[in-house]
Scaffold this motif. Structure first.
Motif, PDB file in Angstrom:
ATOM      1  N   CYS A 147       0.834  -1.210   0.000  1.00 44.77           N
ATOM      2  CA  CYS A 147       0.000   0.000   0.000  1.00 44.77           C
ATOM      3  C   CYS A 147       0.864   1.253   0.000  1.00 44.77           C
ATOM      4  O   CYS A 147       0.544   2.239  -0.681  1.00 44.77           O
ATOM      5  N   ALA A 148       1.955   1.231   0.763  1.00 43.71           N
ATOM      6  CA  ALA A 148       2.840   2.393   0.820  1.00 43.71           C
ATOM      7  C   ALA A 148       3.435   2.683  -0.558  1.00 43.71           C
ATOM      8  O   ALA A 148       3.465   3.841  -1.001  1.00 43.71           O
ATOM      9  N   ILE A 149       3.890   1.647  -1.247  1.00 48.53           N
ATOM     10  CA  ILE A 149       4.487   1.842  -2.578  1.00 48.53           C
ATOM     11  C   ILE A 149       3.448   2.357  -3.565  1.00 48.53           C
ATOM     12  O   ILE A 149       3.723   3.271  -4.360  1.00 48.53           O
ATOM     13  N   VAL A 150       2.233   1.794  -3.523  1.00 46.00           N
ATOM     14  CA  VAL A 150       1.174   2.241  -4.438  1.00 46.00           C
ATOM     15  C   VAL A 150       0.810   3.698  -4.174  1.00 46.00           C
ATOM     16  O   VAL A 150       0.654   4.498  -5.113  1.00 46.00           O
ATOM     17  N   LEU A 151       0.686   4.075  -2.906  1.00 44.14           N
ATOM     18  CA  LEU A 151       0.345   5.463  -2.583  1.00 44.14           C
ATOM     19  C   LEU A 151       1.442   6.421  -3.042  1.00 44.14           C
ATOM     20  O   LEU A 151       1.152   7.523  -3.529  1.00 44.14           O
ATOM     21  N   VAL A 152       2.696   6.023  -2.876  1.00 46.74           N
ATOM     22  CA  VAL A 152       3.804   6.871  -3.338  1.00 46.74           C
ATOM     23  C   VAL A 152       3.741   7.034  -4.855  1.00 46.74           C
ATOM     24  O   VAL A 152       3.909   8.149  -5.390  1.00 46.74           O
ATOM     25  N   LEU A 153       3.493   5.942  -5.566  1.00 42.21           N
ATOM     26  CA  LEU A 153       3.417   6.020  -7.028  1.00 42.21           C
ATOM     27  C   LEU A 153       2.281   6.925  -7.489  1.00 42.21           C
ATOM     28  O   LEU A 153       2.448   7.766  -8.381  1.00 42.21           O
ATOM     29  N   VAL A 154       1.109   6.782  -6.858  1.00 37.94           N
ATOM     30  CA  VAL A 154      -0.066   7.527  -7.311  1.00 37.94           C
ATOM     31  C   VAL A 154       0.021   9.002  -6.927  1.00 37.94           C
ATOM     32  O   VAL A 154      -0.180   9.896  -7.770  1.00 37.94           O
ATOM     33  N   PHE A 155       0.322   9.274  -5.659  1.00 39.31           N
ATOM     34  CA  PHE A 155       0.207  10.644  -5.158  1.00 39.31           C
ATOM     35  C   PHE A 155       1.515  11.431  -5.192  1.00 39.31           C
ATOM     36  O   PHE A 155       1.477  12.663  -5.042  1.00 39.31           O
ATOM     37  N   ALA A 156       2.653  10.766  -5.361  1.00 40.24           N
ATOM     38  CA  ALA A 156       3.932  11.483  -5.371  1.00 40.24           C
ATOM     39  C   ALA A 156       4.638  11.404  -6.725  1.00 40.24           C
ATOM     40  O   ALA A 156       5.191  12.405  -7.182  1.00 40.24           O
ATOM     41  N   VAL A 157       4.606  10.244  -7.358  1.00 33.96           N
ATOM     42  CA  VAL A 157       5.336  10.074  -8.617  1.00 33.96           C
ATOM     43  C   VAL A 157       4.497  10.517  -9.811  1.00 33.96           C
ATOM     44  O   VAL A 157       4.915  11.349 -10.622  1.00 33.96           O
ATOM     45  N   PHE A 158       3.277   9.982  -9.926  1.00 35.62           N
ATOM     46  CA  PHE A 158       2.438  10.268 -11.091  1.00 35.62           C
ATOM     47  C   PHE A 158       1.821  11.663 -11.058  1.00 35.62           C
ATOM     48  O   PHE A 158       1.723  12.335 -12.087  1.00 35.62           O
ATOM     49  N   HIS A 159       1.399  12.118  -9.871  1.00 35.13           N
ATOM     50  CA  HIS A 159       0.663  13.384  -9.791  1.00 35.13           C
ATOM     51  C   HIS A 159       1.383  14.472  -9.001  1.00 35.13           C
ATOM     52  O   HIS A 159       0.978  15.633  -9.059  1.00 35.13           O
ATOM     53  N   ASP A 160       2.407  14.137  -8.221  1.00 35.55           N
ATOM     54  CA  ASP A 160       3.177  15.126  -7.462  1.00 35.55           C
ATOM     55  C   ASP A 160       2.273  15.982  -6.571  1.00 35.55           C
ATOM     56  O   ASP A 160       2.440  17.196  -6.467  1.00 35.55           O
ATOM     57  N   TRP A 161       1.324  15.319  -5.913  1.00 34.87           N
ATOM     58  CA  TRP A 161       0.444  16.025  -4.990  1.00 34.87           C
ATOM     59  C   TRP A 161       1.010  16.064  -3.562  1.00 34.87           C
ATOM     60  O   TRP A 161       0.762  17.013  -2.819  1.00 34.87           O
ATOM     61  N   LEU A 162       1.738  15.008  -3.186  1.00 36.71           N
ATOM     62  CA  LEU A 162       2.249  14.886  -1.825  1.00 36.71           C
ATOM     63  C   LEU A 162       3.710  14.456  -1.868  1.00 36.71           C
ATOM     64  O   LEU A 162       4.138  13.793  -2.829  1.00 36.71           O
ATOM     65  N   PRO A 163       4.498  14.812  -0.848  1.00 39.65           N
ATOM     66  CA  PRO A 163       5.900  14.361  -0.818  1.00 39.65           C
ATOM     67  C   PRO A 163       5.985  12.858  -0.612  1.00 39.65           C
ATOM     68  O   PRO A 163       5.156  12.259   0.075  1.00 39.65           O
ATOM     69  N   ALA A 164       7.015  12.254  -1.204  1.00 40.36           N
ATOM     70  CA  ALA A 164       7.133  10.793  -1.180  1.00 40.36           C
ATOM     71  C   ALA A 164       7.846  10.290   0.069  1.00 40.36           C
ATOM     72  O   ALA A 164       7.519   9.217   0.579  1.00 40.36           O
ATOM     73  N   GLN A 165       8.825  11.043   0.582  1.00 41.26           N
ATOM     74  CA  GLN A 165       9.636  10.547   1.680  1.00 41.26           C
ATOM     75  C   GLN A 165      10.009  11.664   2.634  1.00 41.26           C
ATOM     76  O   GLN A 165       9.861  12.846   2.316  1.00 41.26           O
ATOM     77  N   GLY A 166      10.532  11.244   3.791  1.00 35.74           N
ATOM     78  CA  GLY A 166      11.031  12.196   4.766  1.00 35.74           C
ATOM     79  C   GLY A 166       9.939  12.814   5.604  1.00 35.74           C
ATOM     80  O   GLY A 166       8.755  12.464   5.498  1.00 35.74           O
ATOM     81  N   MET A 167      10.328  13.788   6.422  1.00 36.32           N
ATOM     82  CA  MET A 167       9.369  14.488   7.270  1.00 36.32           C
ATOM     83  C   MET A 167       9.555  16.005   7.200  1.00 36.32           C
ATOM     84  O   MET A 167       9.095  16.721   8.081  1.00 36.32           O
ATOM     85  N   GLY A 168      10.228  16.492   6.158  1.00 40.81           N
ATOM     86  CA  GLY A 168      10.338  17.930   5.963  1.00 40.81           C
ATOM     87  C   GLY A 168      11.449  18.553   6.779  1.00 40.81           C
ATOM     88  O   GLY A 168      12.280  17.879   7.391  1.00 40.81           O
ATOM     89  N   ASP A 169      11.430  19.868   6.809  1.00 41.76           N
ATOM     90  CA  ASP A 169      12.441  20.651   7.516  1.00 41.76           C
ATOM     91  C   ASP A 169      12.222  20.529   9.018  1.00 41.76           C
ATOM     92  O   ASP A 169      11.151  20.883   9.530  1.00 41.76           O
TER      93      ASP A 169
END
Length: 312
Positions: A147-169
């Motif tokens: 599920c984590a990989i699918v969510l990263v692909l959909v929302f971070a890789v394909f559409h760039d709506w959300l960050p894929a990794q880390g926790m920011g500054d």
């Protein structure tokens, strides 16, 4: 109630001692020594012996365990074999990050699980029941890491709506980095949502078939007061499962934290395994196991407060 709580607390002490013994023993089953792995081949035997003495690996196992346990009770887990940094400082930072994910994931998963379970039970046999049951089954069946990989692909890789990794500054407060929390929190909430939803459905259906529900309706109570009585009777088993699921979120988030590169206790545990960093490995497992035992203790006390029959 106080006697029950004290009795449960005393019962938890030998469990914690057993956990510490298992944690210490398991990490020593693997062959080899972490010092030998970290030291260069050209290191002299004298330097290797000094390093082993500094970390206590030159003593018998039972002596290592006793010394380690005495230090652990004081919150002193020594230094990391990998970077010589205090283990406690690394662990506290990692646990803070894990608790953020676990609390938010548990809140979302428990809320959705209770909602889907109630809908499925109250509309038993109809289409809301089928939809809610399908959602709960999917949440239980789908692996976290997939599920984590699918969510990263959909929302971070394909559409760039959300960050894929880390926790920011790190200099920004956590509420200004909520976009980094969305994907890991949703991923962690799926399994508790499914497990809680299935239990709530089964428990509420069982209670609906009991005589007191019909008696309450016959007395003229409306739907919501009757539902309140049903929820109160269904609370003890659901509360017990919530405690277990929260403990699983604390200790079982290693794959999710690895996928999202979240610097929590799961990620720290993963690094410690690959590095053969025994002090970090022992401290992380022991603290997570202690949280799990204490969490179950609190759940037992809360169950006894809700249902007096448990105290007998």
């Amino acid at each position: 109630m106080l006697v029950f709580a004290l009795r449960r607390l005393l019962q938890a002490i030998p469990i914690l001692l057993g956990v510490s013994l298992v944690v210490f023993g398991l990490v020593h089953i693997a062959p080899g020594n972490p010092i030998d792995m970290l030291m260069p081949p050209e290191a002299s035997p004298e330097i290797v012996a000094q390093m082993k003495a500094a970390y206590g690996f030159d003593k018998p196992l039972y002596m290592q365990y006793l010394l380690w346990l005495l230090r652990a009770v004081r919150g002193d887990f020594g230094l990391s074999v990998f970077n010589a940094a205090p283990v406690w400082g690394q662990l506290v930072t990692a646990l803070e990050n894990t608790f953020i994910l676990a609390i938010l994931g548990a809140a979302l998963g428990f809320a959705l699980g209770i909602l889907t379970g109630l809908i499925a039970a109250l509309y038993h046999g109809r289409w809301p029941d089928k939809v809610a049951s399908a959602i709960a089954t999917a949440g239980v069946s789908l692996p976290h890491y997939w599920c984590a990989i699918v969510l990263v692909l959909v929302f971070a890789v394909f559409h760039d709506w959300l960050p894929a990794q880390g926790m920011g500054d790190d200099s920004l407060p956590i509420w200004q980095r909520l976009d980094f929390l969305v994907l890991p929190v949703v991923t962690l909430s799926l399994i508790p949502m499914g497990v809680i939803g299935r239990l709530v459905r089964a428990t509420v259906l069982d209670i609906l078939g009991q005589d007191f529900v019909g008696a309450l309706s016959a007395k003229g109570l409306t739907r919501w007061p009757v539902l309140r009585h049903i929820i109160k009777n269904a609370a003890p088993p659901v509360l017990a499962l919530m405690g277990l699921q929260f403990g699983y979120l604390l200790g079982g988030s290693i794959l999710v934290e690895t996928v999202f590169n979240w610097p929590g206790s799961g990620n720290l545990l993963n690094l410690a395994i690959f590095r053969r960093d025994i002090p970090v490995l022992q401290a992380t497992i022991l603290v997570l196991a202690t949280f799990f035992v204490l969490l179950n203790l609190m759940v037992d006390i809360a169950q006894a407060a809700i249902d007096p029959r448990i105290r007998r």
